[in-house]
Design an enzyme around this catalytic site. Structure first.
Site, PDB file in Angstrom:
ATOM      1  CE  LYS A 135      -3.510   2.472   2.664  1.00 48.18           C
ATOM      2  NZ  LYS A 135      -4.542   2.405   3.723  1.00 48.18           N
ATOM      3  CG  HIS A 256      -5.822 -39.898 -26.582  1.00 48.60           C
ATOM      4  ND1 HIS A 256      -5.629 -40.285 -25.277  1.00 48.60           N
ATOM      5  CD2 HIS A 256      -5.702 -41.029 -27.327  1.00 48.60           C
ATOM      6  CE1 HIS A 256      -5.391 -41.597 -25.226  1.00 48.60           C
ATOM      7  NE2 HIS A 256      -5.444 -42.068 -26.457  1.00 48.60           N
TER       8      HIS A 256
END
Length: 492
Positions: A135, A256
């Site tokens: 911050k 697959h």
């Protein structure tokens, strides 16, 4: 002297980094294992308790949660009143916070982890210091990744650690804490399912559910069968995404991650027959998704071959009785609603990619006939079916389709001609009513020439190549109808 707090679970490179900070006239404060690591290496370091004048309590749960830490981090140095308040309280400024958090994800990845172990690995002081320092990034340097150590030292030495760079470090902090919090939520929401293994037995794996919506694979209701596997989940998701594209009764078989057979018809039984006939070898051991209810008659047909998973919006009780005779087959009941707002996430080394789903819808009027020969109605139907399917086939993708099914699929080749050759070799039929469908444009006219030699009379492709005209000329030469979409369907 400037002050830095160092408290890391990942101690890679921390000794060298700390020594470099000493050389840059930093005074170091640390906690627990990090302090021991530095002290054993002969690095001058002080305990956080010397900064706070407060001993650690509760087995270290409370050590950095103190005004002497957070006041020194959060003070806005552009405000004289902040500095005056610090001076009145005898609090020194903190110039750097070097923290990475308790290894929560690594801890809960252990299948034998207890809830108590997980709770003890929820870091409180670390995220609080990081967020405070991030911050106040205009005045405080935050370092959360060991990979940034060298860069930070270089910039300190060269006096180039400016606000832009501090902001980039701030962003990394919130990415780090966000991922950390998400891992905690995932664990305690009980939405992580440990799987037997990943793609291969040597790989551990688990399934994290981020949604329980009934139209998603994660929200599916499993009616029968053993635990779904890692590969089953991926294949089932691919099958589900494709079968949802059809409004008429449709069946999709996947092997697959690629469809091996897709069929449509007036009834779901006939649609499945068309999908099966499209490739009656590859479907064995595959995943089948259907967009209509599975009843007893269809269940009898499905029961006749080995399938890993069957997906449908509903199974009748009679169908469950039939399919339930097979112990291991997984039966998933899933709502077939399409959510176009969903996004796709793919993990890569060090991050992940996010994109919207390929949900583009094209009608016949959106496409352009670019050849002298117009497609017949049967060829249009074949192309429209194939265009839906090709979006689910790994690139480079070329498929052959008629109006009711795929008849040949070439997937994942490094060049388009190779995919076309495979599709042609695997084709169950080639006739005037079979269309060739390409997910990308033709960079050369060789694919069209191959199609002509094979007896194909209709092609649909995106167009957009600088050599489009060569392909169009080749199609005109052989009396082939060609349609361009202006949209590609690459799938990597």
């Amino acid at each position: 002297m400037k002050k830095a707090i160092l408290s890391v679970s990942n101690k890679a490179g921390i000794v060298t980094f700390a020594q470099s900070l000493i050389e840059q006239d930093y005074e170091l404060y640390s906690t627990g294992g990090t302090m021991r690591e530095l002290a054993n290496a002969g690095i001058p370091v002080k305990s956080i308790s010397e900064l706070t004048q407060f001993e650690e309590i509760m087995d270290g749960r409370v050590k950095t949660l103190h005004p002497s830490v957070h006041g020194g981090i959060l003070a806005d140095r552009d405000k004289p009143e902040h500095l005056e308040q610090l001076q009145a309280q005898g609090i020194d400024l903190i110039d750097m916070v070097v923290v990475n958090l308790y290894p929560f994800k690594e801890t809960v990845a252990n299948p034998n982890v207890t809830e108590e172990d997980a709770i003890e690995n929820i870091d409180i002081g670390g995220p609080t210091m990081l967020r405070a320092a991030a911050k106040n990034f205009k005045h405080v340097i935050t370092v959360v990744h060991p990979a940034d150590y060298n860069d930070v030292i270089d910039k300190l030495k060269n006096d180039t650690l400016d606000e832009t760079y501090r902001k980039s470090l701030m962003i990394k902090v919130f990415e780090h804490t966000n991922a950390y919090d998400a891992a905690i939520v995932d664990y305690f929401k009980d939405n992580k399912e440990h799987l037997r293994y990943g793609e291969n037995p040597q790989q551990s794996a688990y399934f994290v559910r981020t949604s329980d919506a009934k139209h998603t694979l994660a929200g599916a209701k499993q009616l029968h069968g053993k635990q779904i596997s890692y590969n089953n989940i991926k294949d089932a998701d691919a099958a589900l995404a494709l079968v949802k594209q059809f409004e008429q009764p449709a069946a999709v078989a996947v092997k697959h991650m690629n469809p091996c057979g897709v069929g449509v018809a007036e009834t779901i039984d006939e649609a499945y027959k068309n999908a099966f006939d499209a490739d009656n070898q590859s479907i064995f051991g595959g995943i089948v998704a259907l967009n209509r209810t599975v009843d007893e008659s269809l269940a009898e047909v499905l029961h006749s071959i080995f399938l890993e998973v069957v997906i449908a919006p509903k199974f009748t009780q009679e169908a469950l009785d039939v399919l339930g005779k097979k112990k291991n087959i997984r039966l998933l009941e899933i709502d077939m609603t399409i959510d176009n707002s969903e996004q796709e996430l793919v993990s890569v080394s060090g991050g992940y990619l996010v994109q919207d789903k390929d949900n583009v819808k094209l009608n016949r009027e959106d496409m352009t006939v670019v050849t002298e020969v117009e497609p017949t109605e049967a060829q249009w139907d074949a192309m429209l079916l194939g265009w839906k399917v090709v979006a689910s086939v790994k690139s480079n993708a070329v498929i052959l389709s008629n109006a009711k099914q795929t008849v040949g699929i070439g997937a994942g080749q490094m060049n388009r001609v190779g995919s076309a050759q495979i599709a042609i070799e695997r084709a169950i039929e080639i006739s005037d009513n079979v269309a060739m469908v390409s997910d990308g444009f033709f960079p050369m006219d060789d694919t069209v020439e191959l199609a002509a030699k094979s007896g194909i009379k209709a092609i649909i492709q995106p167009g957009g190549s600088i050599k489009d005209q060569a392909s169009i000329d080749m199609a005109n030469k052989h009396g082939i109808a060609m349609v361009t979409t202006g949209v590609r369907h690459f799938k990597h």
